[in-house]
Each structure stands twice: as structure tokens, then as C-alpha cells.
Enzyme design. Sequence first.
Site, PDB file in Angstrom:
ATOM      1  N   ARG A  99     -14.693  24.612   8.658  1.00 46.45           N
ATOM      2  CA  ARG A  99     -15.523  23.785   7.779  1.00 46.45           C
ATOM      3  C   ARG A  99     -16.195  22.686   8.593  1.00 46.45           C
ATOM      4  O   ARG A  99     -15.639  22.169   9.560  1.00 46.45           O
ATOM      5  CB  ARG A  99     -14.670  23.153   6.670  1.00 46.45           C
ATOM      6  CG  ARG A  99     -14.157  24.163   5.644  1.00 46.45           C
ATOM      7  CD  ARG A  99     -15.286  24.658   4.747  1.00 46.45           C
ATOM      8  NE  ARG A  99     -14.787  25.510   3.666  1.00 46.45           N
ATOM      9  CZ  ARG A  99     -14.799  26.836   3.689  1.00 46.45           C
ATOM     10  NH1 ARG A  99     -15.265  27.469   4.762  1.00 46.45           N
ATOM     11  NH2 ARG A  99     -14.367  27.535   2.659  1.00 46.45           N
ATOM     12  N   HIS A 106     -23.239  29.898   9.300  1.00 46.17           N
ATOM     13  CA  HIS A 106     -22.057  30.128   8.463  1.00 46.17           C
ATOM     14  C   HIS A 106     -21.895  31.613   8.125  1.00 46.17           C
ATOM     15  O   HIS A 106     -21.821  32.004   6.958  1.00 46.17           O
ATOM     16  CB  HIS A 106     -22.132  29.300   7.182  1.00 46.17           C
ATOM     17  CG  HIS A 106     -20.767  28.960   6.636  1.00 46.17           C
ATOM     18  ND1 HIS A 106     -20.500  27.795   5.958  1.00 46.17           N
ATOM     19  CD2 HIS A 106     -19.584  29.626   6.678  1.00 46.17           C
ATOM     20  CE1 HIS A 106     -19.228  27.761   5.605  1.00 46.17           C
ATOM     21  NE2 HIS A 106     -18.636  28.877   6.039  1.00 46.17           N
TER      22      HIS A 106
END
Length: 310
Positions: A225, A273
Site C-alpha cells: 500500500r 498498481h
Amino acid sequence: MSIVVYLPNPKTSAKWVTRLQGVLPEAEIVSAHEPFDAQAVTYAAVWQPATGFLAGLPNLKAIISLAAGVDHIAADAELPRHIPVIRTVGTDLTQRMREYVAVQVLNLHRYMPEMQLAAAKAEWKALVAPVAGQRTVGVLGLGNLGAASAALLAQIGFETRGWARSPKTIDGVTCHHGPEGLKAFLEGCEIVVNLLPLTPETHHILNADFFAQLPKGARLLNAARGDHLDEAALLEALESGQIAHAILDAFPLEPLAKDHPFWTHEGVTVTPHIASQVDPETGSHIMAANIAEFEAKGHCKDQADMQRGY
């Protein structure tokens, strides 16, 4: 059974609705971007739900995270904390993460970012790396994804170590745990892979003190993250040479702003991502199995512990 699907992008939500309806034909599947009966909803499948959305569903049995992580749900200040949260994990997601970690660690190990930068300038820059057994690679976080990735790095031949909150045992991997084990993990670790869950304790764990404990010229891969990383600290570590290169796959705000310094920094590689995404085709089958187990037992194996944050 009524399931509402919430993703910020209406088109992506619609794709999930279509796939879920195919594997759960007896259920009513609706998109949060279309009119629906909030009273009828028993399951909510979500990614980054808007604050208060889940609180507006009074008859929820469970919340389903459209990801392995649940931090995007825990971030909701109005989250009904008594509702169980189910993670979406599976062999496909684990394999995708193993692939991504292997590719990027090998890129860092073989100095590919430096040679690609030189090639863009028509410079012939041959850099020779040590063999994998002479390179120490560490994986932060030894859950499903981290343990599988660490095991693969060990199989490739790297001197592999791992760190987790609690003790773990993985063949070929030297495992450390707890605050006292982090120092030993970091000492001499040349490539760090972050696969930790995001919790208050791991927020900005990749900070100036963390980088200072690594050998000079260490390399970083963050596939977890964005909020694990103190971005200012990384930029300073790159400028000083403490960190030689960082590959970053996750960011606090996505998409990454076009004027963000990471795009143009020679010491940073950005990927959008994509390390281990849950796609509707695979994810719908995982969700259907989890819902069936939850309906039968009142709980399921992929249920998150929201007190721990994962």
C-alpha cells in the site's frame, strides 16, 4: 440474497455485476451506481467505499473486500464495526504476486533500471550482478502473498529472509518477527520487498529510520500500500544514495498525479498498481465460494480480523 457492488468506476462495477450474476444466478446483483433497495441488501462487495455507504445498508450480513486487503474498508469513519468483513484471496492472486515479485526483484538484482536508463541515452553500460546466492533479499509481511513470494525467491537462489508480526516458518527462508526482529531483518538486507498489510502500526513503516538501517545502496520494492511509504524520506534516501532504486506499485492517491516527482525521478520505477489484481472473472468465483461458506457456517476461512486490520 441481494448483493450490491461498489467500485468508484461505474463501468468496472457493471463488469463485476455481470460476472457475479453468472456464478450466482439465484441472487439479485446490483450496482451501487444504479437505483437499488438498500433494505434488501445482504452482502456488499466493495473497493474503496464512500464514507457512510456501508452504514446505509441496515440488513448487511457481511462486507466483501474486492481485494486481499481490508484497509480501504477500515478507513470508513462510519463503518458498522459489527459486520464481518471477508477478504478476496485465492491461488490466482497469489500466483500473480509471485510473478510480479520475482520479475521486479530480478530486475533490481541485475541492475536493469540503471541499464535501461543508460540505453535510453544510447549509452553502453554493462553492469554485472553477483549470483543470487550472494544477494540478501527480505520480504516484509509473511501472510499468504508474502510467504509464497519469499518461498519463490528462496527457490530462485537468493539468500532470503522474512519478517512478520508473529513467528513464521518457511522452507529456505530465515524468519524474524516482532519489533525486536526487525533490526536483524534489516541488517545487510540489499533488496526489501514490502507485502505488509496496512494497519496503524505499519503506516509509514518505510521511513528514514528504516532506510538508515539498510546497507548503503539497498533497493526497495513496495507492492503493498502507498501509505506504508514515507515518500519524502524515500526521496531523501535516493538523493543520498542510501537507496539506489525503488520500484513502487501502490500510492496513497491513485492514479498517481501527473506532476508527482516519482514519474521523472531516475531512481524510481512506477507501475500502476498491477502486482496482484482481483479481476471479475476470477474474483466472482472466489466470492461465490466465500458467500456459500458464510451462509452455511456464519463465518468463512477468508474472514478478516478487523481488530488486527487484516
